[in-house]
Design a protein around this motif. Structure first.
Motif, short mmCIF file in Angstrom:
data_model
loop_
_atom_site.label_atom_id
_atom_site.label_comp_id
_atom_site.label_asym_id
_atom_site.label_seq_id
_atom_site.Cartn_x
_atom_site.Cartn_y
_atom_site.Cartn_z
N LYS A 68 55.01 76.76 -62.78
CA LYS A 68 53.71 77.27 -63.21
C LYS A 68 53.52 77.06 -64.72
N THR A 69 54.51 77.49 -65.49
CA THR A 69 54.34 77.39 -66.96
C THR A 69 54.36 75.92 -67.39
N SER A 70 55.22 75.12 -66.79
CA SER A 70 55.25 73.69 -67.13
C SER A 70 53.89 73.06 -66.90
N LEU A 71 53.27 73.41 -65.76
CA LEU A 71 51.94 72.88 -65.45
C LEU A 71 50.92 73.37 -66.47
N LEU A 72 51.01 74.65 -66.85
CA LEU A 72 50.05 75.21 -67.80
C LEU A 72 50.23 74.64 -69.20
N VAL A 73 51.49 74.40 -69.59
CA VAL A 73 51.74 73.83 -70.92
C VAL A 73 51.05 72.47 -71.01
N ARG A 74 51.23 71.64 -69.98
CA ARG A 74 50.60 70.32 -69.98
C ARG A 74 49.09 70.43 -69.91
N THR A 75 48.62 71.35 -69.07
CA THR A 75 47.17 71.52 -68.89
C THR A 75 46.54 71.99 -70.20
N ALA A 76 47.19 72.95 -70.86
CA ALA A 76 46.65 73.47 -72.13
C ALA A 76 46.62 72.33 -73.16
N SER A 77 47.70 71.55 -73.23
CA SER A 77 47.74 70.46 -74.22
C SER A 77 46.65 69.43 -73.95
N GLU A 78 46.41 69.14 -72.68
CA GLU A 78 45.54 68.02 -72.35
C GLU A 78 44.08 68.41 -72.15
N LEU A 79 43.80 69.71 -71.97
CA LEU A 79 42.40 70.12 -71.74
C LEU A 79 41.79 70.89 -72.90
N ALA A 80 42.62 71.35 -73.83
CA ALA A 80 42.11 72.28 -74.86
C ALA A 80 41.01 71.67 -75.72
N ASP A 81 40.99 70.33 -75.86
CA ASP A 81 39.90 69.75 -76.67
C ASP A 81 38.66 69.49 -75.82
N LYS A 82 38.74 69.78 -74.51
CA LYS A 82 37.58 69.54 -73.64
C LYS A 82 36.87 70.84 -73.26
N MET A 83 37.62 71.93 -73.19
CA MET A 83 37.02 73.23 -72.82
C MET A 83 37.88 74.36 -73.39
N PRO A 84 37.26 75.53 -73.65
CA PRO A 84 38.08 76.66 -74.14
C PRO A 84 39.09 77.08 -73.07
N ILE A 85 40.34 77.22 -73.48
CA ILE A 85 41.40 77.60 -72.54
C ILE A 85 41.98 78.95 -72.98
N HIS A 86 42.17 79.84 -72.04
CA HIS A 86 42.80 81.14 -72.29
C HIS A 86 43.92 81.30 -71.27
N VAL A 87 45.00 81.95 -71.68
CA VAL A 87 46.13 82.11 -70.75
C VAL A 87 46.64 83.55 -70.79
N ILE A 88 46.87 84.10 -69.62
CA ILE A 88 47.62 85.36 -69.48
C ILE A 88 48.90 85.03 -68.73
N GLU A 89 50.01 85.43 -69.30
CA GLU A 89 51.31 85.16 -68.69
C GLU A 89 51.88 86.46 -68.12
N GLY A 90 52.26 86.46 -66.86
CA GLY A 90 52.86 87.64 -66.25
C GLY A 90 54.32 87.39 -65.93
N ASP A 91 55.17 88.25 -66.45
CA ASP A 91 56.60 88.20 -66.12
C ASP A 91 57.12 89.62 -66.17
N GLN A 92 58.22 89.88 -65.50
CA GLN A 92 58.81 91.22 -65.61
C GLN A 92 59.25 91.49 -67.04
N GLN A 93 59.94 90.53 -67.65
CA GLN A 93 60.46 90.69 -69.00
C GLN A 93 60.27 89.39 -69.78
N THR A 94 60.35 89.50 -71.08
CA THR A 94 60.32 88.41 -72.09
C THR A 94 58.91 87.87 -72.34
N SER A 95 58.76 87.26 -73.52
CA SER A 95 57.52 86.57 -73.88
C SER A 95 57.75 85.07 -73.90
N LEU A 96 58.78 84.60 -73.22
CA LEU A 96 59.14 83.19 -73.28
C LEU A 96 57.99 82.29 -72.84
N ASP A 97 57.33 82.67 -71.74
CA ASP A 97 56.27 81.79 -71.23
C ASP A 97 55.06 81.77 -72.16
#
Ligand SMILES: Nc1nc2c(ncn2[C@@H]2O[C@H](COP(=O)(O)OP(=O)(O)OP(=O)(O)O)[C@@H](O)[C@H]2O)c(=O)[nH]1
Ligand SMILES: [Mg+2]
Length: 267
Positions: free
Chosen positions: A89-118
């Motif tokens: 999921k995060t790998s897909l979002l990292v690529r999507t954010a990199s490749e779409l951010a100049d075409k449309m506003p992108i916002h992300v909420i990351e859900g995990d039990q612990q850590t802010s790694l994603d």
């Protein structure tokens, strides 16, 4: 279901993007009453569990409806990404954010039990991300999303990607107010997952089969997987991608653009 699996949400924390220069934290300690005594008989006790489940889900549905209204008001396409842990999921979002951010506003909420790694992985692309830590909770719920978006500056015609906690069971029961649910299944997990976890595949609009670069190395029957998924949900759309080498991502971006256009057109 969470009332029977016993997950609790008393220690939820939300950190990340802050609106309009005034920093405030949202470390509310809401207790969603997910902990109840499991030491009961299954006569009257069983019906009590059903009642509690219904109460939790109807409160969640109510909050999800408010989120959906907020997303419509902002003109933001909200997508709820669900999968088992590690499907990409995060790998897909990292690529999507990199490749779409100049075409449309992108916002992300990351859900995990612990850590802010994603969330940190997303922020490295230059896109802001809010991390929700669910503590012992095994899914995001509509209240967490409502609180998270208070920390965000949603922009018209943008896309809000919500990466749910890795779990193919409980997130299926919790509407977040999203326009569509996207289930990601990687080829290392086996093609039988739609049959084993039908609720998730029934509620998804799109199934993304990820890690297709590994198809040469693992026994995974794509055709069978699609057949199983459509046995559960005849309408489900399917894309085959590799978040690692980028194969198939063009179609993913076209799918997002089509959903966004549909939302802007139909409101
Ligand atoms: N070969 C291959 N590996 C991938 C692909 N996508 C992700 N991975 C790897 O799979 C592992 C898990 O990827 P993540 O993106 O962290 O998965 P996730 O679904 O976000 O995991 P959780 O947030 O823990 O549920 C990492 O080692 C990735 O590099 C892919 O398309 N191909
Ligand atoms: Mg992740």
């Amino acid at each position: 279901m969470c009332t029977t699996c016993g997950c609790g949400q008393g220690d939820v924390t939300i950190n990340g993007e802050v609106p309009h220069g005034h920093a405030h934290t949202h470390n509310h300690n809401h207790n969603h009453n997910h902990n109840h005594n499991h030491d009961h008989d299954h006569g009257a006790g069983g019906s009590r569990i059903v009642e509690i489940e219904q109460d939790i889900l109807s409160a969640n549905d109510h909050m999800a409806m408010h989120n959906r209204q907020d997303f419509a008001r902002f003109g933001v396409l909200a997508l709820n990404l669900v999968s088992s842990p590690g499907s990409g999921k995060t790998s897909l979002l990292v690529r999507t954010a990199s490749e779409l951010a100049d075409k449309m506003p992108i916002h992300v909420i990351e859900g995990d039990q612990q850590t802010s790694l994603d969330a940190e992985r997303i922020r490295q692309t230059g896109v802001a991300a809010v991390q929700v830590n669910t503590g012992k909770g095994c899914h995001l719920d509509a209240d967490m999303i409502s609180r998270a978006i208070q920390n965000m500056q949603l922009e018209k015609s943008g896309v809000l990607f919500i990466e749910n906690v890795g779990n193919l069971v409980c997130p299926a029961a919790f509407d977040l107010g999203e326009a569509a649910r996207v289930v990601i299944l990687s080829v290392t997990e086996g093609e039988d997952k739609p049959l084993k976890y039908p609720d998730m595949f029934l509620s998804a609009k799109l199934m993304i089969i990820n890690k297709c670069d590994l198809l040469a190395y693992v026994p995974f029957d794509v055709e069978k997987c699609v057949e199983y998924a459509r046995r559960i949900n005849p309408q489900i759309e399917v894309l085959q991608v590799s978040a690692l080498n980028g194969d198939g991502l063009g179609e993913w971006y076209e799918w997002i653009a089509a959903q966004s256009e549909m939302l802007q057109r139909d409101g």
